[in-house]
Motif scaffolding. Structure first.
Motif, PDB file in Angstrom:
ATOM      1  N   ASP A   1       7.156   2.680 -19.787  1.00  0.00           N
ATOM      2  CA  ASP A   1       6.058   2.856 -20.729  1.00  0.00           C
ATOM      3  C   ASP A   1       6.591   3.508 -22.000  1.00  0.00           C
ATOM      4  O   ASP A   1       6.192   3.177 -23.108  1.00  0.00           O
TER       5      ASP A   1
ATOM      6  N   LYS B   1       5.255   2.447 -16.470  1.00  0.00           N
ATOM      7  CA  LYS B   1       3.920   1.863 -16.516  1.00  0.00           C
ATOM      8  C   LYS B   1       3.298   1.879 -15.115  1.00  0.00           C
ATOM      9  O   LYS B   1       4.001   1.909 -14.101  1.00  0.00           O
ATOM     10  N   LYS B   2       1.998   1.818 -15.066  1.00  0.00           N
ATOM     11  CA  LYS B   2       1.279   1.762 -13.793  1.00  0.00           C
ATOM     12  C   LYS B   2       1.315   0.335 -13.226  1.00  0.00           C
ATOM     13  O   LYS B   2       1.408  -0.637 -13.968  1.00  0.00           O
TER      14      LYS B   2
ATOM     15  N   THR C   1       8.677   3.275  -8.245  1.00  0.00           N
ATOM     16  CA  THR C   1       8.475   4.652  -8.680  1.00  0.00           C
ATOM     17  C   THR C   1       9.703   5.167  -9.420  1.00  0.00           C
ATOM     18  O   THR C   1      10.746   4.489  -9.484  1.00  0.00           O
TER      19      THR C   1
ATOM     20  N   ARG D   1       5.942   8.681 -11.604  1.00  0.00           N
ATOM     21  CA  ARG D   1       6.129   7.793 -12.740  1.00  0.00           C
ATOM     22  C   ARG D   1       6.968   8.408 -13.860  1.00  0.00           C
ATOM     23  O   ARG D   1       7.025   7.849 -14.959  1.00  0.00           O
TER      24      ARG D   1
END
Length: 544
Positions: free
Chosen positions: A87, A102-103, A114, A170
Motif C-alpha cells: 500500500d 494492502k488489505k 501478511t 500488515r
C-alpha cells in the motif's frame, strides 16, 4: 537476476507441419486445450527447483511472473515500478523503510498474505544454509552478514536478519546497512515475493506444486513435458486473467515450436528461431512481435583460470572482441532483431537511465588488423586456440557461435583458432557455468530484473555477486557501485557509468548485441504483447 536463455532433431520432425509437439519430443498434449480457453505457450525446463530466491533465469522467472506478486510490480508497458501488494513504502532517511500492505491479499490456498509472509520469505532466501542463488539480493538488509557470512564454509551466527521487523499483520520495517535511495524500485523482482506457511511446513510438497499469490496457480508439472496453470480465484490484483489458464509446453528445439505455431498446436512462442526471423511476419500472417527489450548478450571468460586473468590475457580478450564482426552477425542471422552492443546496459534504459552508447569504444568495434596485433602482443590464444560454449537447445545459439568463431578464425588466418563446443541443454550448461567448470569463452545473456542501470552491472560484475559467472573482481568497481547505491538517482547513474568504464577496460565479458523481444502467436489467440522484459503478458491474452 535472470539470464536470457533460449539437440538436434530429425529433419522430418522439424519439417512436418501436421505433427504435434509431443510427437516430436516436445512438451504437453499436442492439440489439447484447443477449446478450453487455455493458452499454450513455448517453454523449457527451469534450471533449478522453483523457489523464488533460487531462480535467476528466464524460464523459472516466467512461472513466478504468473504465480506471484510482490510489493511492487513492473508496468507491462513502461517497466515502471508500481505498488502491487504494498500500500505504501516510506522512508525519512533512505535507509529505514516502513512497508504497509494492502488489505485482502491471499495465497491460492486461501491463507492470508501478511507482513510475516514477506519477512519469513526474505530470511529464508538470505540464509546461507538454504543455498539460494538469489541470496545476494538481500545483502543490503542489516544483519545479512550474520545469516550469510562472506567466508566460504563459515556457519551463520543468526537465522534471521536483524533489519527485518514485523510490526503487525500488515506492517513491517526494513533497515538497510547503507543508504539505498532506489531500493524500493528493486522490489518487483521475484526474489522479494512472499511465501505461504506451507512452504516452510511441507517444503518438498510445495516444490512439487508451488503455492503463490499471483493471477495463476500451478495445477501440475511434469518435467520434460509441461506445466499447467489455472486462474487463481483468490487473486486480489487488478490484472486478472482474461483466459482460463496457461499450459507451458516444454520444447528442446525452437524449430519444433515454430512448426507448431504455424500448425496451430501452440499459441505463443516468445523467442523465435533465428533462421525463421526473415520470414516470420509472412509465415504467421502478421502475428509477429519485434520490439526493444532489456536483454543483452555477451561472451564471458573464466577469470578464475590463470591463463585468462593475467594482464597479457586482457590484451587477448580485447583482441577477441575486436575480431567479432557484430554488424554482419546481427544482419545475416538476426534480421533486425538484434543491434550491435556498444556498452553493457540496454537502450530500454534510455540515456537518462544510464544507457550510454559507444562507452565500449574501439574494443567493441570490428578491426581485424588491430585484433590480431593485440592477440599476438598478449602472447597468443591460451594453448593456441579457444572454444566458445553455450547450450544449443534454444536461442539459435549454434548459428551465431559458428559465425563468431568464423570471424575470429578469419582474423587470425587459421581455420581452427576458434571452435564451438555445444552443450545439449540449458540446465546442463548452467550447472557447468555455476560450478566454475568453464575453460574458455562461454555465452552469458542477461534479461533485466528491473529497469535500473544497477541491475545490468552489480549482479554481474560486483565481487562475488550471484551472477558474476566470470569470477571478476575489482575493488574500485565495488567502491563506485557502493557509492552509487547511496546516492540520489542522477548521481547514482553517473557513478555506475564510471564503474562500467572500468569493467569495460578489464573486459571480463565481451558485449555482443542488444536483443529485441520477438514472438509469434497463433490465430487462436488475440491481445498478445510482450513486456519490457520480453515476457508475454499472459493475463491479457484472450482465447478465441
Amino acid at each position: 537476476m535472470r539470464r536470457a536463455t533460449r539437440v538436434t532433431w530429425a529433419a522430418g520432425c522439424v519439417a512436418a507441419l501436421s505433427l504435434a509437439a509431443a510427437g516430436c519430443g516436445g512438451g504437453g498434449s499436442g492439440g489439447a486445450g484447443s477449446s478450453d480457453g487455455v493458452v499454450r505457450a513455448f517453454w523449457t525446463d527451469p534450471q533449478n527447483p522453483l523457489e523464488p530466491a533460487n531462480t535467476n533465469e528466464v524460464q523459472g522467472g516466467k512461472v513466478f511472473d504468473m504465480t506471484f506478486r510482490g510489493l511492487k510490480r513492473y508496468d507491462p508497458e513502461t517497466g515502471k515500478a508500481e505498488n502491487a501488494v504494498a500500500d505504501s513504502i516510506t522512508t525519512d532517511d533512505q535507509q529505514t523503510f516502513t512497508v504497509k500492505l494492502k488489505k485482502g491479499w491471499k495465497f491460492s490456498d486461501g491463507t492470508p498474505v501478511t507482513a510475516k509472509s514477506f519477512v519469513d520469505a526474505w530470511n529464508y532466501g538470505a540464509l546461507v544454509t538454504n543455498k539460494q542463488v538469489n541470496s545476494y539480493f538481500f545483502e543490503y538488509i542489516e544483519g545479512y552478514e550474520d545469516v550469510h557470512p562472506e567466508k566460504e564454509g563459515a556457519k551463520p551466527t543468526a537465522k534471521t536478519m536483524s533489519g527485518l521487523k514485523v510490526k503487525d499483520d500488515r506492517t513491517f520495517t526494513v533497515k538497510l546497512n547503507q543508504k539505498f535511495s532506489l531500493w524500493p524500485e528493486t522490489l518487483g523482482y521475484n526474489a522479494f515475493v512472499p511465501l505461504p506457511e506451507k512452504f516452510f511446513e511441507d517444503h518438498d510438497g510445495w516444490l512439487q506444486k508451488p503455492v503463490g499469490n499471483g493471477p495463476y496457480k500451478v495445477d501440475s508439472y511434469t518435467k520434460g513435458q509441461s506445466m499447467r496453470l489455472s486462474v487463481n480465484d483468490e487473486y486480489a490484483g487488478e490484472d486478472k486473467p482474461k483466459n482460463k489458464g496457461v499450459e507451458l509446453k516444454v520444447y528442446t528445439d525452437q524449430n519444433t515450436g515454430y512448426t507448431d505455431i504455424q500448425a496451430g498446436n501452440l499459441d505463443v512462442m516468445d523467442e523465435l528461431p533465428a533462421g525463421q526471423l526473415k520470414n516470420a511476419e509472412r509465415d504467421l500472417d502478421g502475428r509477429y512481435i519485434n520490439q526493444p527489450a532489456g536483454i543483452t548478450q555477451t561472451i564471458s571468460f573464466p577469470l578464475y583460470r590463470d591463463e585468462w586473468k593475467s594482464d597479457k590475457a586482457k590484451l587477448v580478450r580485447r583482441g577477441l572482441s575486436m575480431a567479432i564482426n557484430r554488424e554482419q552477425v546481427t544482419e545475416k542471422i538476426y534480421h533486425g532483431t538484434r543491434e550491435p552492443a556498444t556498452d553493457l546496459t540496454s537502450p530500454v534504459l534510455k540515456k537518462d537511465g544510464g544507457y550510454k552508447p559507444g562507452l565500449c569504444g574501439e574494443t567493441c568495434t570490428y578491426d581485424p588488423k588491430k585484433a590480431k596485433q593485440l592477440i599476438q602482443k598478449g602472447g597468443g590464444l591460451p594453448g593456441g586456440k579457444v572454444t566458445l560454449t553455450s547450450n544449443v537447445d534454444t536461442g539459435s545459439h549454434r548459428q551465431w557461435m559458428d559465425a563468431v568463431c568464423n570471424s575470429i578464425n578469419n582474423t587470425l588466418g587459421k581455420s581452427n583458432a576458434c571452435s564451438v563446443e555445444p552443450v545439449p541443454t540449458f540446465g546442463e550448461f548452467r550447472k557447468n557455468v555455476s560450478g566454475k567448470k568453464m575453460k574458455s569463452m562461454f555465452r552469458t545473456g542477461w534479461q533485466m530484473d528491473y529497469p535500473l542501470i544497477q541491475n545490468f552491472l552489480q549482479p554481474l560484475y560486483y565481487t562475488d555477486a550471484s551472477s558474476n559467472d566470470a569470477g571478476y573482481s575489482n575493488p574500485r568497481v565495488d567502491k563506485l557501485m557502493d557509492e552509487a547505491n547511496s546516492s540520489e538517482e542522477k548521481e547514482a547513474v553517473r557513478k555506475f557509468q564510471e564503474a562500467e568504464k572500468l569493467v569495460l577496460a578489464d573486459l571480463p565479458a565481451i558485449p555482443l548485441w542488444y536483443q529485441n523481444g520477438n514472438a509469434g502467436y497463433s490465430d487462436r489467440v488475440s491481445d498478445v504483447k510482450l513486456n519490457p522484459f520480453s515476457v508475454p503478458v499472459f493475463t491479457d491474452i484472450k482465447v478465441k
